[in-house]
Design a protein around this motif. Structure first.
Motif, mmCIF file in Angstrom:
data_model
loop_
_atom_site.group_PDB
_atom_site.id
_atom_site.type_symbol
_atom_site.label_atom_id
_atom_site.label_comp_id
_atom_site.label_asym_id
_atom_site.label_seq_id
_atom_site.Cartn_x
_atom_site.Cartn_y
_atom_site.Cartn_z
ATOM 1 N N VAL A 1 -5.303 -7.551 -5.083
ATOM 2 C CA VAL A 1 -5.296 -6.496 -6.195
ATOM 3 C C VAL A 1 -6.820 -5.763 -6.292
ATOM 4 C CG1 VAL A 1 -5.220 -6.136 -8.867
ATOM 5 C CG2 VAL A 1 -3.640 -7.434 -7.741
ATOM 6 N N MET A 2 -7.846 -6.803 -6.379
ATOM 7 C CA MET A 2 -9.167 -6.377 -6.218
ATOM 8 C C MET A 2 -9.066 -5.222 -4.806
ATOM 9 S SD MET A 2 -11.325 -9.881 -6.649
ATOM 10 C CE MET A 2 -12.939 -8.899 -6.282
ATOM 11 N N MET A 3 -8.930 -5.617 -3.847
ATOM 12 C CA MET A 3 -9.128 -4.752 -2.728
ATOM 13 C C MET A 3 -8.187 -3.503 -2.959
ATOM 14 S SD MET A 3 -7.518 -5.366 1.270
ATOM 15 C CE MET A 3 -5.781 -4.973 0.894
ATOM 16 N N LEU A 4 -7.038 -3.475 -3.253
ATOM 17 C CA LEU A 4 -6.186 -2.189 -3.509
ATOM 18 C C LEU A 4 -6.494 -1.537 -4.709
ATOM 19 C CD1 LEU A 4 -2.862 -3.857 -2.691
ATOM 20 C CD2 LEU A 4 -4.227 -2.492 -1.280
ATOM 21 N N THR A 5 -7.397 -2.031 -5.717
ATOM 22 C CA THR A 5 -7.717 -1.154 -6.833
ATOM 23 C C THR A 5 -9.291 -0.899 -6.621
ATOM 24 O OG1 THR A 5 -8.207 -3.126 -8.155
ATOM 25 C CG2 THR A 5 -5.966 -2.023 -8.241
ATOM 26 N N GLY A 6 -9.976 -1.496 -5.686
ATOM 27 C CA GLY A 6 -11.341 -1.156 -5.562
ATOM 28 C C GLY A 6 -12.412 -1.783 -6.482
ATOM 29 N N ALA B 1 0.667 -1.100 -0.159
ATOM 30 C CA ALA B 1 0.189 0.113 0.097
ATOM 31 C C ALA B 1 0.916 1.215 0.154
ATOM 32 C CB ALA B 1 -0.842 -0.111 1.134
ATOM 33 N N ALA B 2 1.746 1.221 0.737
ATOM 34 C CA ALA B 2 2.722 2.362 0.835
ATOM 35 C C ALA B 2 3.500 2.707 -0.446
ATOM 36 C CB ALA B 2 3.889 2.095 1.917
ATOM 37 N N GLY B 3 4.080 1.490 -1.169
ATOM 38 C CA GLY B 3 4.253 1.639 -2.500
ATOM 39 C C GLY B 3 3.660 2.013 -3.599
ATOM 40 N N LEU B 4 2.284 1.968 -3.301
ATOM 41 C CA LEU B 4 1.427 2.627 -4.151
ATOM 42 C C LEU B 4 0.959 4.023 -4.012
ATOM 43 C CD1 LEU B 4 -0.866 -0.743 -4.600
ATOM 44 C CD2 LEU B 4 0.531 0.125 -6.122
ATOM 45 N N GLY B 5 1.152 4.285 -2.590
ATOM 46 C CA GLY B 5 1.185 5.839 -2.184
ATOM 47 C C GLY B 5 -0.175 5.742 -1.388
ATOM 48 N N MET B 6 -0.832 4.927 -0.898
ATOM 49 C CA MET B 6 -2.209 4.690 -0.321
ATOM 50 C C MET B 6 -2.106 4.237 1.046
ATOM 51 S SD MET B 6 -4.081 1.386 -1.912
ATOM 52 C CE MET B 6 -4.307 2.171 -3.520
#
Length: 514
Positions: free
Chosen positions: A493-498, A312-317
């Protein structure tokens, strides 16, 4: 001679007027020896151009005289007499900065600059979807748009089918899944999802490597499938004349490597399970499994939580919206025993976690359509009650721990309570994301549980596994105490991309035949 009197030709598919016209253009290109060349080479992407020159004004660009060679698919075409504008789209990241899409760049064509009507006029008849290469100098139009003043342009690949109307995206969901190539072409959000997926997998891999895990590959075709409760796909190997199954999990092979001396291993790869399709299931899916010697399920939970936080941190979220829930990824993940979570809903069951008759009666009350197998024990009914009463309400990241031995054939028994295991599952927004446990390394206990699985299989449980003699032999050589985890990459991926459906994070999901 073969009798051909009854052979009929397969009727040719009906061709739309647009396709017919485009094919006529292709025919002329073939006649001129210009169809599908492979000579164009670009030196700039759309993203490169915007990143380096987005802040440059008219004068700065004129002073730089930056020459570029670009290529991409034609997504817009405006012809105005002896000048025209073409917007091309390449494979750059589909981000929007100050209302400008960084995967697109505008080309400005002028008849005189290109070398006359003989060169310019054919470009007026090019179609949306065609792939073109262009060379020229960067400048800003009167409207202030960063563009390429084209001095040379080529049609690289002819698009024979029209893009979806107005190329704003595919509204038909099934078409998006069946024709992902078109979806990626015209739906920037979809392209961005799969770019994010690639980054998630990269962050996951680097996170494990930073913790001294080594990546390995284990067999996809297995003589004895195991490592999960699932129905396998079965095939036949002709040369060996034996039945093989596509793996349902890599677990038993990865633990063989622990026996062999690799103390931290992981694999990111496909599993195959012959089950139904829904919002969270696809017959083939991606998982990461990692195993660590001299660790227990508490260590495994710590590692799992740290990996997800790092991604999540690597994605900036710091949070994500999924299934209508704002999921806070900065707070410690909650940890809760499975039996206690059920008792919170049904206090009358406290102290009766091993009472098969009572749990079966309550299950029939709470889940009228339940179909228990004759081999079910108390743990199976307790798990069924958890899945019905508790699981849907687990919104924020929660580790559910201490699963019954009855439903955990590969997990180590808890030292204090022999009816439960040192196992956990991670749930987010009511969906399972990960499963892990302290590994069972007692070969005699493992054999007894394999035998119970084989009996369940004989009784009609299609998801039960059999006895893996080679794995038992490996355990008899001695496996160090260890912990292992499996994380569903698609669901992560579903969770982190909604995304709501697993099909939205699989490039080519399985579909019924058209």
């Amino acid at each position: 001679m073969t009798d051909t009197s009854t052979i009929t030709e397969t009727p040719k598919p009906q061709v739309s007027e647009q396709i017919r016209v485009r094919r006529e253009k292709l025919t002329r290109m073939r006649d001129a020896g210009q169809a599908y060349p492979n000579t164009w080479r670009s030196d700039h992407s759309a993203a490169d151009i915007h990143a380096k020159h987005a802040d440059h004004d008219v004068e700065t660009l004129a002073e730089l005289g930056q020459q570029v060679r670009v290529a991409g698919r034609m997504m817009a075409h405006r012809v105005m007499g002896k000048s025209s504008f073409i917007k091309i789209q390449d494979g750059s990241d589909a981000v929007v900065v100050d209302d400008v899409r960084w995967d697109q760049v505008q080309l400005f064509l002028n008849r005189d600059v290109l070398g006359g009507a003989e060169i310019y006029n054919p470009t007026r008849k090019w179609d949306l979807g065609d792939i073109v290469g262009a060379e020229g100098v960067l400048f800003r139009t009167r409207a202030g748009e960063l563009s390429v003043r084209v001095s040379h342009i080529e049609l690289i690949s002819k698009c024979l089918r029209p893009l979806p109307e107005k190329w704003h995206g595919l509204s038909d969901v099934e078409t998006r899944y069946r024709q992902r190539y078109v979806d990626l072409m015209v739906t920037p959000e979809s392209r961005q999802t799969f770019r994010t997926r690639s980054k998630i997998v990269s962050l996951l891999r680097s996170g494990l490597e930073e913790r001294d895990f080594i990546e390995v590959e284990t067999p996809m075709l297995q003589a004895q499938p195991g490592g999960a409760a699932a129905r396998p796909f079965v095939t036949h190997h002709n040369a060996l004349d034996m039945e093989l199954s596509l793996r349902i999990a890599p677990e038993l092979y990865l633990k063989r490597l622990l026996v062999g001396g690799f103390e931290r291993v992981f694999e990111i790869n496909r599993n195959f399970r012959n089950e139904g399709l829904d919002a969270t299931h696809n017959p083939e899916f991606t998982m990461v499994e990692f195993y660590q010697a001299y660790a227990d399920f508490n260590d495994a939970m710590d590692t799992t939580e740290a990996l997800i936080r790092n991604i999540a941190a690597g994605l900036g979220m710091s949070a994500t919206e999924w299934e209508g829930v704002t999921i806070d990824l900065t707070q410690p993940f909650k940890r809760l025993r499975l039996d206690e979570s059920v008792f919170a809903k049904r206090p009358d069951l406290r102290g009766h976690a091993n009472d098969k008759a009572l749990l079966a009666t309550v299950c029939l009350q709470e889940i009228p359509d339940i179909k228990p197998l004759i081999t079910w024990k108390a743990g199976h009914y307790l798990l069924a009650l958890f899945e019905e009463l508790v699981e849907p309400e687990l919104s924020q990241p929660t580790f559910i721990t201490h699963y019954p031995v009855d439903v955990s054939p590969l997990a180590r028994r808890n030292n204090e309570e022999e009816t439960v295991t040192d196992r956990f599952e991670l749930f987010v927004a009511g969906r399972e994301i990960a499963n892990g446990f302290s590994e069972l390394n007692d070969p005699d206990d493992q054999r007894a549980r394999f035998v119970a699985q084989a009996q369940a299989k004989a009784a009609g449980d299609a998801e039960a596994t059999g006895v893996d003699e080679d794995y038992l032999r490996a355990l008899e050589f001695g496996m160090p105490p260890a912990a292992g985890v499996g994380i569903g990459v698609d669901r992560l991926v579903m969770m982190l991309t909604g995304q709501h459906s697993i099909r939205d994070v699989l490039l080519f999901p399985h579909m019924r035949p058209e």
